[in-house]
Design an enzyme around this catalytic site. Structure first.
Site, PDB file in Angstrom:
ATOM      1  N   TYR A 198      -4.488  11.372   6.558  1.00 39.82           N
ATOM      2  CA  TYR A 198      -3.794  10.127   6.200  1.00 39.82           C
ATOM      3  C   TYR A 198      -2.770  10.398   5.111  1.00 39.82           C
ATOM      4  O   TYR A 198      -2.853  11.369   4.362  1.00 39.82           O
ATOM      5  CB  TYR A 198      -4.788   9.046   5.758  1.00 39.82           C
ATOM      6  CG  TYR A 198      -5.380   9.251   4.377  1.00 39.82           C
ATOM      7  CD1 TYR A 198      -4.747   8.751   3.235  1.00 39.82           C
ATOM      8  CD2 TYR A 198      -6.589   9.940   4.199  1.00 39.82           C
ATOM      9  CE1 TYR A 198      -5.297   8.938   1.972  1.00 39.82           C
ATOM     10  CE2 TYR A 198      -7.138  10.121   2.944  1.00 39.82           C
ATOM     11  CZ  TYR A 198      -6.479   9.617   1.826  1.00 39.82           C
ATOM     12  OH  TYR A 198      -7.017   9.803   0.576  1.00 39.82           O
ATOM     13  N   CYS A 199      -1.777   9.512   5.031  1.00 43.55           N
ATOM     14  CA  CYS A 199      -0.756   9.552   3.986  1.00 43.55           C
ATOM     15  C   CYS A 199      -0.256   8.123   3.778  1.00 43.55           C
ATOM     16  O   CYS A 199      -0.876   7.175   4.250  1.00 43.55           O
ATOM     17  CB  CYS A 199       0.376  10.513   4.355  1.00 43.55           C
ATOM     18  SG  CYS A 199       1.229  10.089   5.892  1.00 43.55           S
ATOM     19  N   THR A 200       0.856   7.955   3.107  1.00 43.01           N
ATOM     20  CA  THR A 200       1.316   6.612   2.746  1.00 43.01           C
ATOM     21  C   THR A 200       1.701   5.776   3.961  1.00 43.01           C
ATOM     22  O   THR A 200       1.195   4.669   4.156  1.00 43.01           O
ATOM     23  CB  THR A 200       2.514   6.690   1.782  1.00 43.01           C
ATOM     24  OG1 THR A 200       2.170   7.500   0.671  1.00 43.01           O
ATOM     25  CG2 THR A 200       2.908   5.306   1.301  1.00 43.01           C
ATOM     26  N   GLY A 239       2.422   7.456   7.242  1.00 41.35           N
ATOM     27  CA  GLY A 239       2.165   8.170   8.488  1.00 41.35           C
ATOM     28  C   GLY A 239       3.051   9.368   8.743  1.00 41.35           C
ATOM     29  O   GLY A 239       2.711  10.252   9.535  1.00 41.35           O
ATOM     30  N   ILE A 259      -1.647   4.433   4.940  1.00 41.44           N
ATOM     31  CA  ILE A 259      -2.399   3.552   4.042  1.00 41.44           C
ATOM     32  C   ILE A 259      -1.830   2.138   4.055  1.00 41.44           C
ATOM     33  O   ILE A 259      -2.575   1.147   4.009  1.00 41.44           O
ATOM     34  CB  ILE A 259      -2.348   4.114   2.598  1.00 41.44           C
ATOM     35  CG1 ILE A 259      -2.945   5.511   2.541  1.00 41.44           C
ATOM     36  CG2 ILE A 259      -3.079   3.189   1.631  1.00 41.44           C
ATOM     37  CD1 ILE A 259      -2.565   6.290   1.280  1.00 41.44           C
TER      38      ILE A 259
END
Length: 328
Positions: free
Chosen positions: A178-180, A182, A207
């Site tokens: 996961y990241c901010t 995508g 997220i």
């Protein structure tokens, strides 16, 4: 209804003559009175823009009308103030710097992890055969991350390929990245697959989308964003703050840049220490004579630097396309 909106988006799609596209796209954004930061590369777009709802709507319609970007998914935040001061649109070799000598080694349009919608991610994340992997930088996961997530000691995503060997112990598990928003996961999951990981997934929309569609459950702290807001709340189910002031250890989610421009460390600092330290990270920085004036925000507008013609000339001789004058 809020006064403004902020749009977060990306799209991996080949752009012919991307450098000229960046120039033209900047003028288009300005014509819509948008502010923000967009990176353009041969491989696609990566942007965050902010403006009035009607102008943001016109922008999204224009992007979707271009067949190259028709699949672009926008994350929309209602905001009371514009999230940027100016509009920047710059050409770079990649929309996310992968750290690879040859970025063409990976192409998210050909191979990437399985996309999980937020509710599916929430259902899978606590299983025994699953590991949650945060692919963001230290300053991002220090202020907020998923409960029990594995984090990497990296200052920039370009360091990610070197850290994959530290993840060998998880090859037998399902890896949920996961990241901010995508975009980093598209390349991170592709790199993991390339290195022999078999069950690799990614949180679709990152997220931000998880907060909107799954209430942000079990995301501890706040989510770092790359605009004037710095961090945003995403957890409406079981929220918490996990970051602490670098100077006194008090729980705080406020992130600033050190007032000493030569240091410029990005760190967490409570309001009390901010005023006590004049926005500096240490006594050594506080003692410097030419520090920027601290106004309580710890946010400093970048001053454009003169164009280095010699540097541009050297890049041309190395067959690198020239970059824009100011770094995004």
């Amino acid at each position: 209804m809020s006064n403004y909106q902020t749009l977060l988006y990306y799209c991996y799609s080949h752009i012919e003559n991307a450098e000229q596209f960046a120039v033209d796209h900047l003028e288009f954004c300005k014509s819509l009175n948008l502010v923000g930061r967009i990176i353009v590369a041969d491989e696609g777009l990566n942007g965050t823009v902010s403006g009035r709802p009607e102008d943001c709507k016109s922008y999204m319609e224009a992007i979707h009308a271009d067949e190259r970007f028709a699949k672009t998914e926008f994350k929309i935040d209602e905001v009371e103030e514009l999230s940027f001061i100016k509009m920047h649109c710059r050409y770079k070799p990649e929309i996310v710097h992968s750290g690879l000598r040859d970025p063409k080694e990976i192409d998210p349009n050909i191979q990437t992890g399985i996309h999980l919608e937020p509710k599916d991610f929430m259902e899978m994340k606590d299983r025994d055969d699953v590991v949650i992997l945060d692919v963001r930088s230290n300053y991002e996961h220090n202020v907020g991350r998923f409960k029990n997530a594995v984090t990497l000691d990296i200052e920039n995503f370009r360091e990610f390929p070197e850290k994959i060997k530290e993840l060998e112990q998880y090859k037998g598990k399902k890896v949920l990245t996961y990241c901010t928003g995508g975009i980093k996961c598209e390349k991170a999951s592709a790199l993991l697959l390339k290195e022999g990981f078999e069950d690799v997934y990614q949180l679709h929309g990152g997220i931000i989308k998880y907060g909107k569609e799954a209430g942000g459950k079990d995301f501890e702290g706040e989510c770092y964003v790359f605009d004037n807001r710095v961090t945003v709340d995403v957890n409406s189910v079981n929220p918490s703050i996990i970051s602490t002031c670098k100077n006194c250890g008090t729980i705080s989610s406020k992130m600033i840049n050190c007032a000493n421009a030569l240091c410029n460390e990005h760190f967490t600092q409570c309001d009390a220490c901010g005023w006590e330290m004049n926005g500096c990270c240490s006594d050594a920085c506080k003692a410097q004579p030419n520090n920027r004036e601290y106004d309580g925000t710890g946010y400093y507008v970048k001053v454009p630097q003169p164009v280095n013609l010699d540097k541009i000339s050297k890049r041309k001789h190395k067959n690198f396309p020239p970059k824009a004058e100011v770094e995004a």
